[in-house]
Design a protein around this motif. Structure first.
Motif, PDB file in Angstrom:
ATOM      1  N   LYS A 133      -5.669   4.869  -8.551  1.00 31.76           N
ATOM      2  CA  LYS A 133      -5.448   3.972  -7.412  1.00 31.76           C
ATOM      3  C   LYS A 133      -5.548   2.514  -7.848  1.00 31.76           C
ATOM      4  O   LYS A 133      -4.709   1.678  -7.500  1.00 31.76           O
ATOM      5  CB  LYS A 133      -6.458   4.257  -6.310  1.00 31.76           C
ATOM      6  N   GLU A 175      -2.496  -0.458  -7.875  1.00 22.41           N
ATOM      7  CA  GLU A 175      -2.682  -1.727  -7.152  1.00 22.41           C
ATOM      8  C   GLU A 175      -2.603  -2.912  -8.100  1.00 22.41           C
ATOM      9  O   GLU A 175      -2.006  -3.948  -7.772  1.00 22.41           O
ATOM     10  CB  GLU A 175      -4.018  -1.708  -6.421  1.00 22.41           C
ATOM     11  N   SER A 212       0.826  -1.201   0.000  1.00 22.55           N
ATOM     12  CA  SER A 212       0.000   0.000   0.000  1.00 22.55           C
ATOM     13  C   SER A 212       0.862   1.253   0.000  1.00 22.55           C
ATOM     14  O   SER A 212       0.558   2.252  -0.648  1.00 22.55           O
ATOM     15  CB  SER A 212      -0.922   0.005   1.223  1.00 22.55           C
ATOM     16  N   ASN A 229      -2.119  11.244 -10.619  1.00 22.96           N
ATOM     17  CA  ASN A 229      -3.449  11.855 -10.707  1.00 22.96           C
ATOM     18  C   ASN A 229      -3.256  13.335 -11.046  1.00 22.96           C
ATOM     19  O   ASN A 229      -3.158  14.193 -10.172  1.00 22.96           O
ATOM     20  CB  ASN A 229      -4.179  11.672  -9.370  1.00 22.96           C
ATOM     21  N   THR A 278       1.264   6.075  -7.243  1.00 22.30           N
ATOM     22  CA  THR A 278       0.014   6.688  -7.685  1.00 22.30           C
ATOM     23  C   THR A 278      -0.190   7.990  -6.936  1.00 22.30           C
ATOM     24  O   THR A 278      -1.069   8.114  -6.121  1.00 22.30           O
ATOM     25  CB  THR A 278      -1.160   5.744  -7.444  1.00 22.30           C
ATOM     26  N   ARG A 279       0.621   8.943  -7.260  1.00 18.85           N
ATOM     27  CA  ARG A 279       0.596  10.176  -6.495  1.00 18.85           C
ATOM     28  C   ARG A 279       0.055  11.333  -7.316  1.00 18.85           C
ATOM     29  O   ARG A 279       0.060  11.311  -8.537  1.00 18.85           O
ATOM     30  CB  ARG A 279       1.999  10.522  -6.017  1.00 18.85           C
ATOM     31  N   ALA A 331      -8.820  10.038  -9.660  1.00 17.71           N
ATOM     32  CA  ALA A 331      -7.988   9.482  -8.590  1.00 17.71           C
ATOM     33  C   ALA A 331      -8.336   8.025  -8.332  1.00 17.71           C
ATOM     34  O   ALA A 331      -7.465   7.213  -8.022  1.00 17.71           O
ATOM     35  CB  ALA A 331      -8.166  10.306  -7.314  1.00 17.71           C
ATOM     36  N   VAL A 358       2.129   1.649  -3.469  1.00 16.14           N
ATOM     37  CA  VAL A 358       1.066   2.183  -4.311  1.00 16.14           C
ATOM     38  C   VAL A 358       0.971   3.691  -4.137  1.00 16.14           C
ATOM     39  O   VAL A 358       0.824   4.443  -5.099  1.00 16.14           O
ATOM     40  CB  VAL A 358      -0.296   1.522  -3.969  1.00 16.14           C
ATOM     41  N   ALA A 359       1.066   4.138  -2.891  1.00 17.41           N
ATOM     42  CA  ALA A 359       0.982   5.569  -2.631  1.00 17.41           C
ATOM     43  C   ALA A 359       2.086   6.331  -3.355  1.00 17.41           C
ATOM     44  O   ALA A 359       1.878   7.439  -3.840  1.00 17.41           O
ATOM     45  CB  ALA A 359       1.062   5.829  -1.129  1.00 17.41           C
TER      46      ALA A 359
END
Length: 280
Positions: free
Chosen positions: A121, A125, A7, A142, A14-15, A117, A10-11
């Protein structure tokens, strides 16, 4: 299932873009209703039998087109399993990453951007769950095309597949795509022509009769003829080198990977446009 460690990755993948890197535009290409519509589809984006099934069927064909055109333009080895290993590729309006992942598997250094967004996300993932991408994960953001362009970043290849017919302010969108393309690089678009046939096939049949996509997915008034797109690109030092149609052949539905096929002359409904930016 995605672990806590995953996670966190991913953050990072996917920023949203750091605010100091972008300049907010007083005008935008974003249509809020369109973004909301595709955000609601994001959870099922990767279901090949779900609401985005047509995208999954079309993807092998568009990857074939992109591969052929880029290998020819950049003089790459078309038989190589990783022909795009030296290319930076921007996938504009990437959604949940169907095209981005396919291009990354061909070796490209892929950045995928989307105004949704929720879709971004899901894209991050999904990429983490694919062992084939562990050494070449796409970078998802995003952010809008005009915001990324304002940061000054450019790419060897910019793709905007099935996107331009969903944006507001098409001239700004095209200008942003051109600005994101390196001199000598290429911009690849796929969209829907503005013809009587496209109204019948893409709206009346696909939406109202067959239910392939939700009603209201397309607005015929936002479809763009190839000649109009060629003129817009020329204003930004982009020379259109190829226009190829994408046609539906129901007879091939069960005999090939996709019932959609490339067609050298039939651009009445869907089409690809390959352009190159003038070298400085």
């Amino acid at each position: 299932h995605v672990s806590v460690g995953s996670s966190m990755l991913v953050a990072r993948l996917t920023r949203a873009a750091p605010r100091q890197l972008i300049r907010r535009h007083s005008v935008s290409t974003i249509n809020a209703e369109e973004v909301q519509k595709f955000s609601e589809l994001s959870a099922n984006w990767w279901d090949p039998t779900g609401p985005m099934w047509t995208l999954h069927k079309i993807n092998p064909v568009r990857v074939k087109y992109i591969r052929n055109m880029l290998c020819n333009h950049f003089l790459l080895n078309p038989t190589s399993p990783l022909p795009f290993s030296e290319l930076s590729v921007l996938d504009v309006g990437c959604g949940a990453g169907v095209l981005s992942e396919a291009l990354a598997r061909l070796g490209a250094n892929v950045t995928g951007i989307d105004a949704s967004a929720a879709a971004i996300k899901v894209a991050g993932e999904h990429a983490l769950r694919d062992p084939g991408l562990k050494n070449n994960l796409p970078n998802y953001m995003n952010i809008t095309a005009e915001e990324l362009q304002a940061s000054g970043k450019t790419f060897d290849v910019v793709c905007a597949s099935e996107v331009i017919e969903h944006v507001d302010n098409v001239p700004l969108f095209v200008s942003s795509l051109a600005g994101l393309t390196k001199p000598g690089g290429s911009l690849i678009l796929s969209t829907v022509n503005k013809t009587t046939k496209s109204y019948i096939m893409a709206i009346k049949m696909a939406e109202d009769v067959l239910g392939w996509v939700d009603k209201g997915t397309h607005d015929w008034n936002k479809f763009i003829p190839p000649a109009e797109l060629v003129k817009m690109l020329a204003q930004h030092k982009l020379t259109s080198k190829d226009v190829t149609g994408l046609v539906y052949n129901p007879l091939s539905y069960f005999s090939s990977d996709s019932p959609w096929q490339l067609h050298s002359s039939d651009t009445d409904v869907n089409y690809f446009l390959f352009s190159t930016k003038d070298a400085e």
